[in-house]
Design a protein around this motif. Structure first.
Motif, PDB file in Angstrom:
ATOM      1  N   VAL A  19      53.624  44.746  42.977  1.00 38.28           N
ATOM      2  CA  VAL A  19      52.509  44.051  43.453  1.00 38.28           C
ATOM      3  C   VAL A  19      52.729  42.604  43.204  1.00 38.28           C
ATOM      4  N   GLY A  20      52.570  41.972  44.256  1.00 36.36           N
ATOM      5  CA  GLY A  20      53.040  40.608  44.515  1.00 36.36           C
ATOM      6  C   GLY A  20      52.606  39.576  43.573  1.00 36.36           C
ATOM      7  N   ALA A  21      51.177  39.556  43.290  1.00 34.01           N
ATOM      8  CA  ALA A  21      50.579  38.826  42.392  1.00 34.01           C
ATOM      9  C   ALA A  21      51.051  38.985  40.795  1.00 34.01           C
ATOM     10  N   SER A  22      51.834  39.811  40.482  1.00 33.16           N
ATOM     11  CA  SER A  22      52.447  40.335  39.160  1.00 33.16           C
ATOM     12  C   SER A  22      53.972  39.608  38.718  1.00 33.16           C
ATOM     13  N   ALA A 178      50.179  37.922  52.308  1.00 33.97           N
ATOM     14  CA  ALA A 178      48.970  37.901  51.675  1.00 33.97           C
ATOM     15  C   ALA A 178      49.242  38.108  50.323  1.00 33.97           C
ATOM     16  N   ALA A 179      49.596  37.177  49.538  1.00 34.34           N
ATOM     17  CA  ALA A 179      49.915  37.602  48.151  1.00 34.34           C
ATOM     18  C   ALA A 179      48.741  38.096  47.247  1.00 34.34           C
ATOM     19  N   ASP A 180      47.812  37.725  47.491  1.00 31.33           N
ATOM     20  CA  ASP A 180      46.569  38.267  46.576  1.00 31.33           C
ATOM     21  C   ASP A 180      46.347  39.833  46.844  1.00 31.33           C
ATOM     22  N   VAL A 181      46.976  40.208  47.928  1.00 31.39           N
ATOM     23  CA  VAL A 181      46.517  41.775  48.214  1.00 31.39           C
ATOM     24  C   VAL A 181      47.945  42.367  48.470  1.00 31.39           C
ATOM     25  N   GLU A 182      49.180  41.818  48.301  1.00 31.50           N
ATOM     26  CA  GLU A 182      50.387  42.493  48.505  1.00 31.50           C
ATOM     27  C   GLU A 182      50.561  43.538  47.511  1.00 31.50           C
ATOM     28  N   GLY A 183      51.101  44.559  48.069  1.00 33.49           N
ATOM     29  CA  GLY A 183      51.180  45.770  47.052  1.00 33.49           C
ATOM     30  C   GLY A 183      50.060  46.490  46.499  1.00 33.49           C
ATOM     31  N   LEU A 184      49.053  46.129  47.041  1.00 39.85           N
ATOM     32  CA  LEU A 184      47.756  46.924  46.389  1.00 39.85           C
ATOM     33  C   LEU A 184      47.274  47.965  47.223  1.00 39.85           C
TER      34      LEU A 184
END
Length: 262
Positions: A19-22, A178-184
């Motif tokens: 998950v990008g944001a993590s 799009a880092a906010d939604v990356e991996g979600l």
């Protein structure tokens, strides 16, 4: 035409989906991992080579990934792009190791401020044809701001028509996470995709939130066929359940056979 672009994300020497944001150097315990591969990087590179999936990106997420990246490049010399810690000093080294192109972000933003001089020096060193500029970003209100340092630090640069036009003089492609939604796996950023379709004049690959094979048709429609799509955590080869790798290959083959058909 919009096609599927594969990836190999490397973290601590292993192929992972995160998950990008993590991602955070200061708080490693906060890392959220969706998948850790039992196969080495070369396994995935070999599959992409077999299926002729060009333009795949190998991303080194932090230190300890150089050997893994070299292993992937050795499995398909000239068939993969590599990013993560790329600078004007080491770019040619990675091309010599087998990368088709290098991908750069943080090096262009010392202290978070864009350096045209660094971009020009890098383009002069390896030529724009071998350079991909990563403008991965986070949403701030109604804007998208380029994020560096594993997407944790916002820079002084927005993703706009003007920014992409300026950057395109020195590179041959863009990569946009799009880092906010990356991996979600909760859906792509449709507004960003629409903007990229309007603003980009060179090839562009988008990653972030893809969750089903129909997203390829959606990206094609939103971008007028000008932006490609990467699936990560949703892909069955990375432990996902939303997208079959074989369906992505079939989509690409269909696009090549009838590129003007939606």
């Amino acid at each position: 035409m919009t096609v599927f672009r594969p990836c190999i994300d490397l973290h601590s020497g292993h192929v992972k989906q995160i998950v990008g944001a993590s991602l955070s150097s200061s708080e490693p315990a906060a890392l959220k991992t969706n998948f850790v591969a039992s196969h080495p990087p070369a396994h995935y590179a070999s599959i992409y080579r077999e299926k002729a999936l060009t333009g795949a990106h190998v991303i080194k997420l932090g230190p300890g990934n150089d050997n893994a990246a070299r292993e992937a490049l050795a499995a398909w010399p000239g068939g993969l792009q590599v990013g993560g810690g790329i600078t004007v000093e080491n770019a040619r080294e990675w091309l010599d190791a087998g990368a088709s192109k290098v991908i750069v972000t943080s090096h262009l933003f010392p202290s978070g401020r864009f350096s045209l001089a660094r971009l020009q020096a890098l383009a002069a060193e390896i030529t724009p044809a071998r350079l991909v500029v990563d403008v991965s970003c986070k949403r701030v209100g109604d804007r998208w701001v380029v994020a560096m340092d594993k997407w944790q630090t916002l820079t002084d640069t927005e993703v706009t028509r003007e920014t992409l036009h300026m950057l395109s003089k020195y590179c041959s492609e863009f990569l946009v996470h799009a880092a906010d939604v990356e991996g979600l796996c909760q859906g792509i950023d449709e507004e960003l995709l629409t903007g990229l379709g309007e603003w980009c004049t060179i090839p562009c690959t988008y990653a972030g939130g893809g969750r089903e094979i129909d997203d390829l048709a959606l990206v094609k429609r939103l971008s007028n066929g000008k932006v490609d799509l990467t699936f990560g955590s949703a892909l069955d080869m990375f432990g996902g359940t939303g997208v079959r790798f074989d369906d992505c290959v079939a989509w690409n083959n269909a696009q090549k056979a009838t590129p003007d058909v939606a």
